[in-house]
Design a protein around this motif. Structure first.
Motif, short mmCIF file in Angstrom:
data_model
loop_
_atom_site.label_atom_id
_atom_site.label_comp_id
_atom_site.label_asym_id
_atom_site.label_seq_id
_atom_site.Cartn_x
_atom_site.Cartn_y
_atom_site.Cartn_z
N THR A 182 0.88 -1.17 0.10
CA THR A 182 -0.12 0.13 -0.07
C THR A 182 0.88 1.22 0.00
O THR A 182 2.12 1.21 0.28
CB THR A 182 -0.93 0.15 1.37
OG1 THR A 182 -0.28 0.46 2.38
CG2 THR A 182 -1.64 -1.37 1.30
N PRO A 204 -5.90 3.34 -1.10
CA PRO A 204 -6.13 2.18 -2.02
C PRO A 204 -6.22 2.78 -3.52
O PRO A 204 -6.30 1.96 -4.33
CB PRO A 204 -7.58 1.61 -1.41
CG PRO A 204 -8.01 2.94 -0.63
CD PRO A 204 -7.12 3.67 -0.06
N SER A 228 -5.57 -2.96 -3.57
CA SER A 228 -6.43 -2.49 -2.65
C SER A 228 -7.49 -1.75 -3.01
O SER A 228 -8.27 -1.02 -2.32
CB SER A 228 -5.40 -1.33 -1.87
OG SER A 228 -4.38 -2.09 -1.09
#
Length: 373
Positions: A307, A352, A361
């Motif tokens: 991420t 995300p 994500s």
């Protein structure tokens, strides 16, 4: 390149070269470990009030272009890089990073040991600093810094939020077509703009939501009236800069929407404000999480996602009294996502939409769309 002098609140005084705007600027210094994406970082409104030290040594290599702007301008106080390249090589390049920074009054600092600065921030924490192409006396810079407000005392979202509502009408960028996909929307939401990134809006529309972006000053009564009249299906709470604890008006607004059972989804600052509005105050991390390589575990599926992160504040562990933890950061086990137990509300701390995975994500946007019914 002009000379630029830096003074940090721990007493550190450094000299370097300037490649951005001239002037004197005060802000909080953080470091970012992303290998790419310097333009997205510089134009992310969440960096308002901060100097960004890049750990990637070569910055500027591919220039800048309109498609990679996360907002209408560069919002950070300055960027600090080991080596700036002013002769970019990319077919997408439209201007240099220096030109972008100068256009928006942002300092660019180079020919400096960014590894040294990063190690100091890692050990001592994010700290206030002043940089100037005009003032080069250490004691004078110290006075400027001491007489300036700290980042946690300034409401930066009043500066970065849109002044007028607008409808976002593009979806995810198609790299094969070199264009943005056309949205196919069936749900309608309001996005409260605390410093929203363009790619978040792209992902919301990609997931099937028509997004009306509104100023942070929009009254909760007006939002709730639209929800009760079925003009909207829910509300998105955006990312943004600064300390969430000082945003009293926004906290009260969110409490009103919680009471009215408005479905909500928050990212980063929105995630933090939801926690505070439920009665669980955030705390400041030592040096924050800033980078594009942070592993986050989805506790519901067991999968690990790479991420992008950009936050200095985090929600407390005892939020489990009202929410289920859905994601954790595998670097330090801090909370990265929650779903509230008795309300249609979810939030994540990471970004995300930033695509370091590249899209592993992005499912959370679809989860929000599904939650709207």
């Amino acid at each position: 390149m002009n000379k630029v002098s830096l003074y940090f609140e721990n007493g550190l005084f450094l000299e370097a070269k300037s490649f951005g705007s001239d002037g004197t600027s005060v802000g909080e210094c953080v470091f970012n470990t992303s290998m790419t994406g310097y333009q997205e970082i510089a134009t992310d409104p969440s960096y308002a009030g901060q100097f960004v030290t890049f750990t990637m040594p070569e910055i500027g290599n591919v220039g800048c272009n309109a498609q990679d702007m996360e907002s209408t301008k560069a919002h950070c106080k300055g960027v600090i890089v080991r080596s700036y390249q002013d002769r970019p090589s990319s077919f997408r390049c439209e201007e240099t990073l220096a030109a972008l920074l100068k256009k928006h009054g942002v300092l660019g600092i180079t020919d400096i040991d960014t590894r040294y600065i990063t190690k100091i921030l890692r050990d001592e924490g994010a700290m206030m600093m002043v940089a100037s192409t005009e003032i080069h006396d250490k004691e004078e810079l110290k006075k400027v810094l001491e007489n300036s407000p700290r980042i946690e005392e300034i409401n930066y979202i009043e500066q970065v939020s849109t002044k007028e509502p607008y409808v976002h009408n593009q979806a995810r960028y198609d790299i094969l077509q070199f264009d943005y996909a056309k949205p196919n929307t069936s749900k309608k939401i309001i996005a409260l703009d605390f410093g929203i990134k363009r790619n978040i809006l792209n992902e919301l529309t990609h997931a099937g939501m028509e997004v009306t972006v509104v100023p942070n000053s929009m009254p909760s009564s007006e939002i709730i009236a639209k929800f009760e009249a079925k003009e909207i299906d829910g509300v998105f709470l955006s990312n943004g800069p600064g300390d969430p604890l000082i945003l009293k008006d926004e906290q009260e607004k969110i409490r009103d929407m919680i009471a009215a059972k408005v479905p909500m989804f928050g990212i980063c600052l929105g995630h933090q404000l939801l926690s505070i509005s439920h009665g669980y105050d955030t705390y400041k991390l030592q040096f924050g999480q800033h980078g594009g390589n942070h592993p986050v575990k989805n506790l519901q599926t067991g999968s690990v996602e790479i991420t992008a992160q950009n936050h200095n504040y985090n929600v407390p562990d005892n939020i489990t009294e009202v929410a289920e933890i859905t994601h954790i950061n595998l670097f330090d086990n801090t909370i990265e996502g929650v779903k509230y137990k008795d309300a249609p509300i979810m939030s994540v701390q990471h970004h995300p939409e930033a695509s370091p995975g590249p899209h592993e994500s992005a499912y959370v946007f679809q989860e929000f769309a599904d939650m709207l019914g």
